[in-house]
Design an enzyme around this catalytic site. Structure first.
Site, PDB file in Angstrom:
ATOM      1  CB  CYS A  32      19.113  51.108  -1.397  1.00 42.89           C
ATOM      2  SG  CYS A  32      19.399  51.140   0.357  1.00 42.89           S
ATOM      3  CB  CYS A  35      20.871  54.017   0.066  1.00 39.65           C
ATOM      4  SG  CYS A  35      21.467  52.337   0.309  1.00 39.65           S
TER       5      CYS A  35
END
Length: 105
Positions: A32, A35
């Site tokens: 991600c 993230c």
């Protein structure tokens, strides 16, 4: 550096052991991009807000906990006290994350 909680048992134990201290969990995924962007900020904040316990859960490695906590987007930050989720924040917004941590002091 925030510790990864790799199993549902580790997650439950971390919340229980914290007692009435605030706990923030970063529900994240290795693939991600947002993230990855917020990860160093989360680490820096863990050094600034030492009275709060910081943890991470990789949703792919510990999907039992992610499902149990209703995680549908990454990153999601959940704030716990006395083993209960008190607030949830979705997305990699540094200002919002810091503001939520300030409220937990």
């Amino acid at each position: 550096m925030p510790e990864y909680l790799k199993t549902a048992d580790e997650f439950r134990k971390a919340l229980k052991d914290a007692g009435n201290k605030w706990v923030v969990v970063d529900f994240t995924a290795s693939w991600c991009p947002p993230c990855k962007m917020i990860a160093p900020i989360f680490e820096t904040l863990s050094k600034e807000f030492t009275e709060i316990k910081f943890y991470k859960v990789d949703v792919d490695e510990n999907n039992e906990t992610a499902e149990d906590q209703g995680i549908q987007a990454m990153p999601t930050f959940k704030f716990y006290q006395n083993e209960k989720a008190m607030k949830t924040m979705k997305g990699a917004d540094e200002k919002q994350l810091k503001s939520n941590l300030e409220e937990c002091k």
